[in-house]
Design a protein around this motif. Structure first.
Motif, mmCIF file in Angstrom:
data_model
loop_
_atom_site.group_PDB
_atom_site.id
_atom_site.type_symbol
_atom_site.label_atom_id
_atom_site.label_comp_id
_atom_site.label_asym_id
_atom_site.label_seq_id
_atom_site.Cartn_x
_atom_site.Cartn_y
_atom_site.Cartn_z
ATOM 1 N N PHE A 163 0.828 -1.208 0.000
ATOM 2 C CA PHE A 163 0.000 0.000 0.000
ATOM 3 C C PHE A 163 0.861 1.257 0.000
ATOM 4 C CE2 PHE A 163 0.464 -1.158 4.487
ATOM 5 C CZ PHE A 163 0.731 0.040 5.134
ATOM 6 N N VAL A 164 0.295 2.299 -0.621
ATOM 7 C CA VAL A 164 0.907 3.624 -0.663
ATOM 8 C C VAL A 164 0.193 4.484 0.370
ATOM 9 C CG1 VAL A 164 1.514 5.579 -2.144
ATOM 10 C CG2 VAL A 164 1.236 3.293 -3.134
ATOM 11 N N ALA A 165 0.958 5.213 1.175
ATOM 12 C CA ALA A 165 0.347 6.003 2.242
ATOM 13 C C ALA A 165 1.176 7.255 2.503
ATOM 14 C CB ALA A 165 0.227 5.167 3.512
ATOM 15 N N ASP A 166 0.545 8.221 3.166
ATOM 16 C CA ASP A 166 1.217 9.477 3.493
ATOM 17 C C ASP A 166 2.098 9.315 4.718
ATOM 18 O OD1 ASP A 166 -0.169 10.992 1.489
ATOM 19 O OD2 ASP A 166 -1.931 10.967 2.784
ATOM 20 N N GLY A 167 3.230 10.003 4.697
ATOM 21 C CA GLY A 167 4.029 10.145 5.900
ATOM 22 C C GLY A 167 3.506 11.295 6.732
ATOM 23 N N PHE A 168 4.119 11.510 7.877
ATOM 24 C CA PHE A 168 3.681 12.589 8.765
ATOM 25 C C PHE A 168 3.718 13.936 8.044
ATOM 26 C CE2 PHE A 168 5.469 16.048 11.375
ATOM 27 C CZ PHE A 168 4.334 16.367 12.106
ATOM 28 N N VAL A 169 4.801 14.182 7.300
ATOM 29 C CA VAL A 169 4.945 15.461 6.608
ATOM 30 C C VAL A 169 3.850 15.624 5.549
ATOM 31 C CG1 VAL A 169 6.460 16.819 5.119
ATOM 32 C CG2 VAL A 169 7.407 15.579 7.063
ATOM 33 N N GLU A 277 13.441 8.998 8.331
ATOM 34 C CA GLU A 277 12.245 8.144 8.385
ATOM 35 C C GLU A 277 11.029 8.917 8.852
ATOM 36 O OE1 GLU A 277 12.077 4.408 10.236
ATOM 37 O OE2 GLU A 277 14.029 3.725 9.499
ATOM 38 N N ARG A 278 11.239 9.878 9.718
ATOM 39 C CA ARG A 278 10.132 10.650 10.291
ATOM 40 C C ARG A 278 9.748 11.852 9.449
ATOM 41 N NH1 ARG A 278 12.947 7.916 13.721
ATOM 42 N NH2 ARG A 278 12.046 7.106 15.661
ATOM 43 N N LEU A 279 10.508 12.106 8.378
ATOM 44 C CA LEU A 279 10.284 13.306 7.586
ATOM 45 C C LEU A 279 9.833 13.033 6.155
ATOM 46 C CD1 LEU A 279 13.405 15.405 8.688
ATOM 47 C CD2 LEU A 279 11.073 15.536 9.570
ATOM 48 N N TYR A 280 9.808 11.780 5.727
ATOM 49 C CA TYR A 280 9.393 11.489 4.358
ATOM 50 C C TYR A 280 7.906 11.780 4.185
ATOM 51 C CZ TYR A 280 13.795 8.925 3.742
ATOM 52 O OH TYR A 280 15.120 8.571 3.654
ATOM 53 N N PRO A 281 7.503 12.438 3.093
ATOM 54 C CA PRO A 281 6.081 12.737 2.869
ATOM 55 C C PRO A 281 5.248 11.524 2.474
ATOM 56 C CG PRO A 281 7.490 14.313 1.729
ATOM 57 C CD PRO A 281 8.367 13.174 2.160
ATOM 58 N N SER A 282 5.863 10.505 1.842
ATOM 59 C CA SER A 282 5.084 9.380 1.304
ATOM 60 C C SER A 282 5.860 8.083 1.441
ATOM 61 C CB SER A 282 4.753 9.605 -0.176
ATOM 62 O OG SER A 282 4.111 10.837 -0.392
ATOM 63 N N PHE A 283 5.104 6.985 1.589
ATOM 64 C CA PHE A 283 5.706 5.664 1.729
ATOM 65 C C PHE A 283 5.003 4.652 0.833
ATOM 66 C CE2 PHE A 283 6.390 7.575 5.987
ATOM 67 C CZ PHE A 283 7.777 7.484 6.051
ATOM 68 N N VAL A 284 5.754 3.615 0.466
ATOM 69 C CA VAL A 284 5.188 2.391 -0.084
ATOM 70 C C VAL A 284 5.557 1.287 0.886
ATOM 71 C CG1 VAL A 284 5.242 0.715 -1.954
ATOM 72 C CG2 VAL A 284 5.355 3.156 -2.479
ATOM 73 N N VAL A 285 4.555 0.573 1.387
ATOM 74 C CA VAL A 285 4.770 -0.445 2.416
ATOM 75 C C VAL A 285 4.446 -1.810 1.823
ATOM 76 C CG1 VAL A 285 4.231 -1.161 4.771
ATOM 77 C CG2 VAL A 285 4.096 1.266 4.152
ATOM 78 N N VAL A 286 5.423 -2.712 1.844
ATOM 79 C CA VAL A 286 5.281 -4.046 1.274
ATOM 80 C C VAL A 286 5.235 -5.057 2.411
ATOM 81 C CG1 VAL A 286 6.268 -5.762 -0.288
ATOM 82 C CG2 VAL A 286 6.539 -3.321 -0.789
#
Length: 603
Positions: A163-169, A277-286
């Protein structure tokens, strides 16, 4: 001059001839040319991360969330069968047009494996355990954990979730405020703004029962992923940071020094990736239940090797990073529509490598591999540093860069060129005409001496690598190469791109360096002298008049337009087609104002 395989790349000996219906503004050779198809093709860059996660997408697959209809183009290359539920498409007429592979006539459409389902994501009409893999877009969602729980019910016991999701930023709205990605509204709830770190997503996946969780960061955002990097791969994170800092010129140099200081300290070196890790705007989680080594399109990498993906409009580049630096370079089409350029590149380079010439060592060595996206290429890394790093914005480095590029290009074209010919005005105008976008060249008074030569097609300082002694280490990125084209395609682009870097834009660089203007700022005059020397020495070395350089200068962009149109690549359906067409017309209109004297009597 070339073998039959290479000749098959070109349908005609003309520089810009094509084999399609020139009366159509968009190529239609067995293609779906609906607007939705075009939009889907343009956006495949957003899904470049699939190259690093493709090994977990197989069997019956479910794609949910905004953008899933677009992503279907890529997912269908891996999945046995694909069901798409896209809330952004809900209520529209049923269609699979936007999920087709709009630029291929090589076998059945990928749409044959795609089923679009009209449903709400919270009311999926499937039985439990119906899918082996799920790909979900959860960007902009506040109820991520609840949605993940519902999705997991649709998986088999051995199923995989990506899934693709937003980071905290991203969730806080800071990324869009800083100008990264598309404008987004911050999460409505305070709790929704606070979560979204890599660790939070790892914990959420573990709570769902997954044993193996890999988190990739999309930088700057998921909607514009220039880089994709596993957040816990320290080597790749530092390399990505260096690439980002290099884009900031003066501030980038300061950032590089700070980064080097951090890396030299063992205690600080590991803190930097943890902070990011705490500053990335977006993630892909596998999320999987099987141990999986880092891989590229399912091909496991060697122990200790980490991937770093750099995405482009037509293809992505994956660097295999080892202890000694870059081990190998993957060049992967973002979809099958773009694979033709990489296949052409490989065929041309294979032929060039087979020739007994001192230049052979400057051609990248590589192999072709077939992937779900078509032909990809794996290359050995090129040494040295990009020549563009020597260009510091002053006349001296500008002249030095031009000289280095000219010297290699003259030797290359002397080695591989055809015989000198004199083309009639009508023949030249036909070569410079491009009907799909209405480009009509101005009149030409006299015949034009020229010759044909193999063409790099993207010959600019960033693609030329040099050693410390200024010798050429390698010339990379030949995807716009061709066996026979105008020599000015490469000679002109190199000059225009260097001027662009020196003056901030192509129009500004062109006007400052090539236009014979009485209002040119005095600071630009030394650049003009270096440009004059570049053109004069190049033309003298290859026995063509400067008039030929000026008349064929628009071929720099016409060449790319013609190849993108012929193969229906993503650039043909984007603003690049419009921008390149406009600049071609600008070059035609500026012909009388250039110091190149395009209408002098032919020699």
């Amino acid at each position: 001059m070339v073998d039959d395989v290479l000749l098959n790349l070109e349908s005609a000996t003309g520089v810009f001839e094509t084999t399609e219906d020139a009366s159509s503004p968009v190529p239609t050779r067995g293609r779906d040319t609906t607007q939705s198809s075009a939009n889907a093709l343009i956006d495949v860059k957003r899904d470049a991360w699939l190259a690093l996660a493709a090994d977990v997408i197989d069997g019956p697959c479910l794609a949910v969330g905004p953008g899933s209809a677009r992503r279907a183009i890529s997912l269908a290359s891996f999945a046995e069968r694909l069901c798409v539920v896209d809330s952004s498409e809900f209520g529209r007429p049923a269609s699979t047009n936007h999920a087709r592979e709009p630029h291929s006539n090589r076998g059945p459409s990928l749409a044959d494996r795609i089923v679009h389902v009209r449903a709400r994501e919270d009311r999926l009409p499937f039985s439990a355990g119906a899918f082996e893999s799920i790909v979900a877009d959860l960007t902009g969602a506040d109820d991520v954990r609840a949605r993940l729980e519902k999705l997991v019910d649709q998986l088999t016991d051995t199923g995989n979730l990506t899934f693709v999701a937003d980071g905290f930023v991203g969730r806080s709205g800071l990324a869009s405020m800083a100008g990264f990605g598309k404008p987004t509204e911050p999460s409505a709830s305070l709790a929704g703004r606070l979560y979204g770190t890599a660790n939070w997503y790892r914990s959420a996946a573990a709570a769902l029962g997954f044993d193996e969780v890999t988190v990739y960061a999309c930088v700057p955002t998921a909607s514009n992923p220039a880089y994709v990097v596993a957040v816990d791969d320290e080597r790749a994170v530092y390399r990505m940071s260096s690439f980002v800092l290099a884009e900031f010129e003066r501030w980038g140099d300061l950032g590089e020094r700070v980064l080097s200081t951090i890396r030299s300290s063992e205690s600080a070196a590991s803190l930097y990736p943890a902070l990011l890790e705490r500053l990335y705007p977006s993630f892909v989680v596998v999320c999987t239940n099987e141990s999986s080594a880092p891989n590229v399109l399912g091909t496991p990498l060697e122990n200790g090797v980490e991937p770093l993906l750099l995405s482009g409009r037509a293809r992505s580049v994956v660097l295999e990073l080892g202890e000694q630096g870059i081990r190998r370079v993957w060049k992967i089409p973002n979809c099958r529509a773009n694979a033709a350029l990489t296949a052409r590149e490989h065929t041309l380079l294979t032929w060039l490598q087979s020739q007994d010439t001192p230049l052979r060592g400057t051609f990248p060595d590589g192999t072709a591999v077939e992937t779900p996206f078509g032909t990809a290429r794996i290359e050995e890394p090129v040494g040295g540093t990009p020549l563009i790093e020597r260009l510091e914005g002053d006349p001296e480095t500008f002249g030095s860069v031009l000289q280095t590029g000219r010297n290699w290009l003259v030797e290359f074209q002397r080695t591989f060129r055809g015989d000198r010919v004199v083309r009639s005005p009508d023949a030249v105008r036909e070569e410079l005409r491009f009907e799909p976008t209405g480009i009509e060249p101005p009149s030409i008074s006299d015949p034009v001496p020229t010759f044909t030569t193999p063409v790099h097609g993207d010959f600019m300082p960033s693609n030329v690598h040099v050693h410390d002694d200024e010798s050429i280490a390698g010339v990379i990125d030949w995807e716009y190469g061709t066996v026979a084209g105008s020599p000015i395609i490469d000679a002109g682009l190199f000059l225009l791109d260097a001027a662009n870097r020196a003056f901030g834009s192509y129009p500004a660089g062109f006007e400052a360096v090539l236009c014979d203007s009485s209002v040119r700022p005095s600071a630009a005059k030394p650049f003009v002298e270096h440009a004059r020397e570049y053109v004069s020495s190049y033309c003298d070395a290859l026995d063509i008049p400067e008039r030929t350089f000026g008349i064929y200068l628009p071929s720099v962009y016409l060449h790319r337009l013609a190849l993108d149109w012929r193969y229906g690549t993503t650039s043909h359906y984007s603003e690049k087609r419009v921008n390149r067409s406009k600049f071609v017309i600008d070059l035609f209109e500026a012909r009388d104002s250039m110091w190149l004297e395009c209408e002098e009597v032919a020699q």
